[in-house]
Design a protein around this motif. Structure first.
Motif, PDB file in Angstrom:
ATOM      1  N   LEU A  41       0.980  -1.097  -0.090  1.00  0.00           N
ATOM      2  CA  LEU A  41       0.172   0.308  -0.111  1.00  0.00           C
ATOM      3  C   LEU A  41       0.681   0.951   0.063  1.00  0.00           C
ATOM      4  O   LEU A  41       0.649   1.946  -0.557  1.00  0.00           O
ATOM      5  N   PHE A  42       2.452   0.678   0.720  1.00  0.00           N
ATOM      6  CA  PHE A  42       2.731   1.815   0.901  1.00  0.00           C
ATOM      7  C   PHE A  42       3.228   2.718  -0.418  1.00  0.00           C
ATOM      8  O   PHE A  42       3.713   3.093  -1.033  1.00  0.00           O
ATOM      9  N   GLN A  43       3.748   2.019  -1.134  1.00  0.00           N
ATOM     10  CA  GLN A  43       4.513   1.762  -2.487  1.00  0.00           C
ATOM     11  C   GLN A  43       3.755   2.152  -3.628  1.00  0.00           C
ATOM     12  O   GLN A  43       3.856   2.913  -4.751  1.00  0.00           O
ATOM     13  N   TYR A  44       2.466   1.747  -3.157  1.00  0.00           N
ATOM     14  CA  TYR A  44       1.054   2.458  -4.344  1.00  0.00           C
ATOM     15  C   TYR A  44       1.073   3.736  -4.473  1.00  0.00           C
ATOM     16  O   TYR A  44       0.286   4.284  -5.778  1.00  0.00           O
ATOM     17  N   HIS A  45       1.301   4.206  -3.171  1.00  0.00           N
ATOM     18  CA  HIS A  45      -0.107   5.055  -3.525  1.00  0.00           C
ATOM     19  C   HIS A  45       1.554   6.171  -2.206  1.00  0.00           C
ATOM     20  O   HIS A  45       0.992   7.726  -3.166  1.00  0.00           O
ATOM     21  N   ARG A  46       1.781   6.156  -1.665  1.00  0.00           N
ATOM     22  CA  ARG A  46       3.024   7.190  -1.632  1.00  0.00           C
ATOM     23  C   ARG A  46       4.522   7.138  -2.341  1.00  0.00           C
ATOM     24  O   ARG A  46       4.613   8.493  -3.026  1.00  0.00           O
ATOM     25  N   GLY A  47       4.401   5.323  -2.854  1.00  0.00           N
ATOM     26  CA  GLY A  47       5.806   5.681  -3.935  1.00  0.00           C
ATOM     27  C   GLY A  47       4.944   6.041  -5.419  1.00  0.00           C
ATOM     28  O   GLY A  47       5.593   6.271  -6.264  1.00  0.00           O
ATOM     29  N   GLN A  48       3.783   5.906  -5.535  1.00  0.00           N
ATOM     30  CA  GLN A  48       3.097   6.419  -7.376  1.00  0.00           C
ATOM     31  C   GLN A  48       3.920   5.275  -7.515  1.00  0.00           C
ATOM     32  O   GLN A  48       3.884   6.005  -9.143  1.00  0.00           O
TER      33      GLN A  48
END
Length: 521
Positions: A149-156
């Protein structure tokens, strides 16, 4: 010679002297070029500040002092682990303590855990199996879920790249598993909806903006709402005022006829007799749009009066009544960039967008350019005084600023296009000067511009969404991420606590934090 003639002569002599000096500089440069010498250095002119920068005084800069051998700042949320490094010394040496050197490191490795669940057969024939630890979803642990979730949303990042990254790290995760992990987050998306409701219930002001969005291979629009405590995104297929009002309902689907709805109809131009028939009817609340439209048909509601869609206007009023009935937007100012769909309730306009209309005017003569620049300078000086008024509101100063606004926008420059624009801006006096009555309202929509940028980046990276679940997940998580940043909460810690990562920091429910930080009325 008269004074005007002498003044004209002096100007001509100055111009002639400037021309001669320029010719001498050009001649010196040509001589240097023929001799093979180095010419004048090509020094680029300084970047011209924007009108907003020119109208806002720069804060005093403190000198930056750096010491050699010092490490950068380390996040206080990360515990520091002490490790002693020994050195071989000759006999007779004296111990003089330690010399500290801080190192930041990342531990990223794949783990595969086999949970051996006990199975028991009870005397009555039932089979009992040990339950799984909390946080495990589809054979994926909570820490791995947080990373995805962090890579997809924060890391775009994109889903194919994220699957490839997990494969490189040693995980056996399919693209379908990642999609399900990203979209099936009911509790987190419910919290995102609750954030919007809490914000609209307690906000003194909100700024709004919208941008294009693709959903199911069709063009749509994403609307942003927020203040300095929360942010929410809602993607829909329309860019109308009715659509904006439905977004403001924050999930409520009823239609209500109350004093707020009746006032909306009267202000919109609905005939008073028609409004009286609706007001006299005992039915006041309708659970769905179909029930509401049936009620209008039963009242023989007119469809069009003076080219105004009466059904649509009545529907907007009923939605506005629903907002008031649920306690949303109580005396809240809506700050926008003058887009028509946002003009509801107490409305305020962005000064940056208003001045941009003057800035974008095409000028064709030196006189027109001079008039444009003079008006721009007056507007930005007025903007700077409005910022000073926000810090120290004063009734006397408020009256002076209103008079000064009239002097600026009643001015006639002789540039017809600019004069018509000033008349148009003066018509928005109440919206532009809303800050005089509500000093807490910002003068611009820069907050919305910054918030919606992450949605634009997501659109450029991934295009659009294909399912309603994907659309809701994208909007919900982007809103949660921006809200966490405004509340000073690390998005990584927020995901860890909500997903049940062992040892994660306890964090309060975001809507409760938003209500606690609401400014006193």
């Amino acid at each position: 010679m008269s004074a005007d003639a002498l003044r004209q002569l002096v100007l001509e002599l100055w111009q002639r002297q400037a021309d001669l000096e320029q010719r001498l500089r050009d001649r010196d440069a040509e001589i240097a070029r023929l001799k093979g010498l180095s010419g004048r250095p090509a020094i680029k002119p300084a970047v011209k500040p924007s009108g907003m920068e020119a109208g806002t005084p720069a804060p005093p800069q403190r000198p930056v002092r750096r010491r050699r051998g010092r490490a950068g700042k380390v996040s206080k949320t990360v515990t520091c682990e002490d490790r002693v490094l020994c050195v071989a010394v000759p006999e007779g040496s004296r111990f003089k303590g330690y010399e500290d050197f801080t190192v930041q490191e990342l531990e990223l490795r794949a783990r595969r855990i086999r949970l051996r669940r006990e199975r028991w057969l009870t005397p009555d024939g039932r089979c009992m199996v040990a339950s799984l630890p909390s946080g495990i979803t589809a054979h994926l642990g909570p820490e791995l879920q947080r990373f995805v979730l962090f890579q997809y949303h924060r890391g775009q990042t994109t889903i194919p790249r994220l699957v490839a990254l997990l494969a490189d790290l040693g995980f056996d995760v399919s693209q379908r598993q990642v999609v399900r992990l990203l979209t099936r987050r009911g509790a987190l998306l419910a919290e995102a909806d609750a954030v919007l409701r809490a914000g609209l219930e307690t906000a003194s002001w909100i700024s709004v903006d919208d941008t294009g969005a693709r959903h199911k291979a069709a063009n749509g629009v994403c609307t942003q709402l927020g203040d300095d405590r929360f942010t929410a995104f809602k993607t829909t297929g329309s860019k109308s005022r009715l659509n904006f009002l439905e977004v403001l309902r924050a999930g409520h689907g009823d239609y209500v006829v109350n004093p707020a709805a009746l006032a909306y109809m009267r202000q919109g131009g609905v005939p008073l007799g028609t409004v009286a028939r609706l007001e006299a009817h005992p039915a006041r609340r309708f659970p769905s749009e179909a029930a509401w439209l049936d009620h209008l048909r039963a009242l023989n509601w007119p469809t069009c009066v003076h080219k105004i869609d009466m059904v649509r206007l009545a529907t907007e009023a009923a939605v506005w009544g629903s907002l008031a009935d649920h306690g949303l937007l109580p005396d809240t100012v809506i700050l926008s960039d003058d887009a028509g769909q946002f003009d509801v309730g107490l409305h305020a306009l962005c000064w940056v967008h208003a001045e941009r209309l003057v800035h974008k005017l095409d000028t064709f003569t030196p006189a027109q350019y001079a008039a444009q620049q003079h008006i721009r300078s007056l507007i930005w000086a007025f903007y700077a005084d409005l910022k000073a008024y926000q810090k120290a509101p004063d009734p006397g100063r408020r009256a002076q600023l209103r008079v000064r606004f009239e002097r600026i926008f009643l001015r006639r420059t002789g540039f017809s296009t600019l004069d018509r624009l000033l008349v148009r801006l003066r018509a928005n006096k109440d919206e532009l000067l809303r800050v005089l009555d509500r000093p807490e309202v910002p003068l611009h929509t820069n907050g919305s511009e910054n918030d919606i940028r992450c949605h634009v980046t997501r659109r450029k990276v991934s295009g659009g969404t294909r399912s309603d679940a994907g659309r809701a997940a994208r909007d919900g998580f982007l809103g949660l991420m921006k809200t966490c940043a405004k509340l000073g909460i690390a998005f990584w810690d927020f995901l860890g606590h909500r997903l049940g990562v062992p040892g994660s920091q306890d964090l309060a429910y975001l809507p409760d934090v938003i209500r606690q930080r609401a400014a006193p009325a």
